[in-house]
Scaffold this motif. Structure first.
Motif, mmCIF file in Angstrom:
data_model
loop_
_atom_site.group_PDB
_atom_site.id
_atom_site.type_symbol
_atom_site.label_atom_id
_atom_site.label_comp_id
_atom_site.label_asym_id
_atom_site.label_seq_id
_atom_site.Cartn_x
_atom_site.Cartn_y
_atom_site.Cartn_z
ATOM 1 N N THR A 1 0.825 -1.222 0.000
ATOM 2 C CA THR A 1 0.000 0.000 0.000
ATOM 3 C C THR A 1 0.850 1.259 0.000
ATOM 4 O O THR A 1 0.310 2.362 -0.071
ATOM 5 N N ARG A 2 2.182 1.080 0.072
ATOM 6 C CA ARG A 2 3.081 2.244 0.112
ATOM 7 C C ARG A 2 3.969 2.359 -1.112
ATOM 8 O O ARG A 2 4.641 3.379 -1.291
ATOM 9 N N GLU B 1 5.034 3.485 -4.383
ATOM 10 C CA GLU B 1 4.577 4.577 -5.247
ATOM 11 C C GLU B 1 5.397 4.711 -6.526
ATOM 12 O O GLU B 1 4.966 5.384 -7.465
ATOM 13 N N HIS C 1 -1.329 1.567 -5.990
ATOM 14 C CA HIS C 1 -0.795 2.774 -5.354
ATOM 15 C C HIS C 1 0.402 3.362 -6.105
ATOM 16 O O HIS C 1 0.915 4.406 -5.708
ATOM 17 N N LYS D 1 2.447 5.494 -8.524
ATOM 18 C CA LYS D 1 2.223 6.781 -9.175
ATOM 19 C C LYS D 1 3.242 7.063 -10.280
ATOM 20 O O LYS D 1 2.940 7.818 -11.211
ATOM 21 N N ASN E 1 -3.323 1.564 -12.220
ATOM 22 C CA ASN E 1 -2.777 2.520 -11.259
ATOM 23 C C ASN E 1 -3.124 3.939 -11.692
ATOM 24 O O ASN E 1 -3.339 4.202 -12.875
#
Length: 597
Positions: A173-174, A176, A206, A208, A231
């Motif tokens: 969940t972290r 990126e 998650h 980016k 994403n």
């Protein structure tokens, strides 16, 4: 060489060895499944792919292999090699059997997955949901890349490691940012394990930012689609990566479903590595897909052979990018007609601030178009290494940053710049004229234009024909020693960039003084260095009213020169002895009355 029974791969080897690429050949094991039940871990059909900078070739050769000698203990394969202009290679065979990570996670330690200490640390942090960026690279690239230096690159050793990476990635969940650096990041992994990993990557919602550097995207681009779409990607970079027409078309079509994209960077380099095999017509067919990226803030399309057709396509796309701030079209084939198309398309981009068109074929006509038609919000223009000569006078007052380095200016070109610099409305803060065929006379012209200019903070003049005489033209601009007032009103903001060894020591010292942020102190330091004896005569008109201020100024700026303070006070005393006496006596009587009261 690997054989099965009496058969061999001599014909395959011969076909590959006859290829003499211009620069680079990549051989990859594409098919690793085996339909035969008696050799479940060894491929029966070997697909060999090789590419050059201009083409990508794929050949499938049906050669049964009974012995799995290419497989190492952990399921990894031998490395293909490229030596000189010929190819020396080994066929890679590896297990494609998936690891049931869900069932084994409770009983499998990180130490069981990999022996590499750095890889263990990355896996552990990814498993504990503490990793924000994951970088995969080929083993010989880790920590050795000057463009993308990452101290925690994961060097894949086997398909099993890749399966675990994918398992932890899909649950993160972290995470990126994800990137692949270099060709053959997956060379120790089976094709099926790569497919499984990319599938799991698409399940991590998650991420980016995605970055691909020197990666052969032809091998994985079609599997990346779900990961790109699932994403909310805001930044996507493809630099020095091989892209053929089918891959580029697929990639740009995928951008239609990425309306969250804010920054897109696609390009190669001057060594023709990357998608430079694409032509203007092909790119013109890809560009319309970018119209869906309405939130784009930064767009880079470099080394893509863009010309008139592509710029016409961009003209139709730009009105959809109302938030565009930065546009880089470096090293394409843009000419003056292209600048007209670009200016038309950018007219509605009211937030654009920076435009980079360096390494193209734009002349003075194109520059005039940009000066007159670009939105007023554009304050940084890069036209380095074009065909700019500044043969006619056009005021360049509007830009804050202007780079015209590497252009061969005509003899009167510096006069055009100097006139702009001398104009009180000039907004230029940074000017780059490196390698512009500037000599001593032209340097003196530029220096004269700065006589009353306090806005320009940086001028780069390196790689020109400037001698000590030319550099010294800046000395009276940086520190006018004709009087204290003149020194105080000199230029205390300018920084000169050049070939350090060529700049005289006195000019270099003045430039170093200008680096101080407190400009009052900069001015004071120049006064103290240029005027060993301070002439107080110009202050006598105010009589003794200025003496306290003179003393305070000397206390503040000339602590290391106490003699200067005493000599300055002495000048006042010698010029007005009776006034000083009366002032001292009056102050003494005042103190006496205070004591008596």
């Amino acid at each position: 060489m690997y054989t099965h029974g009496g058969g061999s791969l001599v014909s395959l080897a011969s076909s590959v060895r006859t290829v003499r690429p211009p620069a680079f050949v990549h051989i990859h094991c594409l098919q690793t499944t085996c339909p035969s039940s008696d050799c479940p871990t060894v491929p029966q059909y070997i697909a060999v792919a090789f590419r050059t900078r201009r083409s990508y070739h794929r050949h499938t050769v049906s050669h049964p292999i009974a012995q799995g000698k290419a497989v190492t203990a952990n399921g990894s394969a031998r490395k293909p090699e490229v030596k000189g202009g010929d190819v020396t290679w080994s066929i890679c065979a590896m297990s494609s059997q998936a690891v049931d990570c869900n069932a084994l996670e409770a009983t499998t330690s990180i130490e069981d997955i990999t022996e590499d200490k750095l890889n263990r640390d990355i896996l552990r942090r990814l498993k504990n949901d503490e990793l924000s960026a994951l970088w995969l690279c080929r083993p010989d690239l880790s920590g050795d890349n000057k463009d993308y230096e990452h101290h925690e690159d994961y060097e894949l050793g086997s398909s099993r490691e890749l399966d675990w990476l994918g398992h932890f990635t899909k649950k993160s969940t972290r995470l990126e940012k994800f990137g692949i650096l270099g060709d053959d990041a997956f060379r120790n992994c089976s094709g099926h394990s790569v497919d499984r990993f990319l599938g799991n990557l698409g399940k991590c919602n998650h991420i980016k930012k995605m970055i691909f550097y020197c990666t052969d995207l032809a091998e994985i681009i079609y599997k990346l689609g779900p990961a790109m779409k699932n994403n909310s990607i805001t930044h996507f970079t493809v630099e020095r990566c091989y892209l053929g027409v089918p891959e580029a078309t697929f990639l740009f079509n995928t951008f239609r479903d990425m309306n969250s994209l804010e920054a897109l960077d696609i390009g190669g380099d001057e060594e023709e590595e990357g998608p430079s095999n694409l032509n203007d017509g092909e790119m013109a067919g890809c560009i319309p897909s970018l119209a869906a990226c309405t939130g784009m803030r930064s767009l880079t399309l470099a080394y893509l052979n863009l010309s008139t057709n592509s710029c016409a396509a961009l003209r139709c796309v730009f009105p959809r990018m109302a938030t565009l701030r930065k546009l880089v079209l470096q090293a394409n084939s843009l000419d003056d007609d292209c600048t007209r198309l670009l200016a038309q398309g950018l007219s509605d981009c009211k937030q654009i601030q920076s435009l980079n068109l360096c390494d193209n074929r734009i002349s003075d006509d194109g520059l005039d178009v940009l000066v007159q038609r670009l939105p007023t919000s554009v304050d940084a223009l890069d036209l380095a290494r074009n065909d700019i000569t500044l043969a006619r006078h056009v005021l360049r007052l509007r830009f804050r940053v202007l780079d015209i380095s590497g252009n061969s200016l005509c003899p009167g070109g510096t006069r055009v710049i100097a006139v702009s610099l001398a104009n009180p409305e000039c907004r230029l803060e940074s000017l780059n004229v490196r390698g512009c065929n500037i000599g001593d006379e032209e340097t003196a012209t530029l220096a004269d234009g700065l006589r009353n200019n306090q806005r320009l903070t940086h001028m780069s003049l390196g790689n020109n024909n400037i001698t000590e005489r030319g550099w010294n033209a800046f000395s009276p601009i940086l520190c006018d020693v004709s009087s204290i007032n003149a020194t105080y009103n000199s230029n205390h903001t300018l920084h000169l960039g050049g070939n350090g060894a060529d700049i005289p020591e006195n000019v270099r010292l003045l430039v170093s003084l200008n680096e101080g942020e407190n400009k009052s102190r900069v001015a004071a330091n120049k006064i103290l260095q240029a005027h060993r004896h301070l002439d107080m005569k110009t202050l006598f008109g105010r009589e003794l009213g200025l003496l306290p201020y003179v003393v305070a100024w000397l206390d503040h700026f000339a602590k290391s020169r106490p003699g200067l303070k005493l000599s300055s006070i002495f000048e006042f005393v010698r010029a007005m002895p009776m006034k000083v006496t009366n002032w001292v006596v009056g102050n003494a009587k005042g103190e006496k009355r205070k004591l008596n009261s």
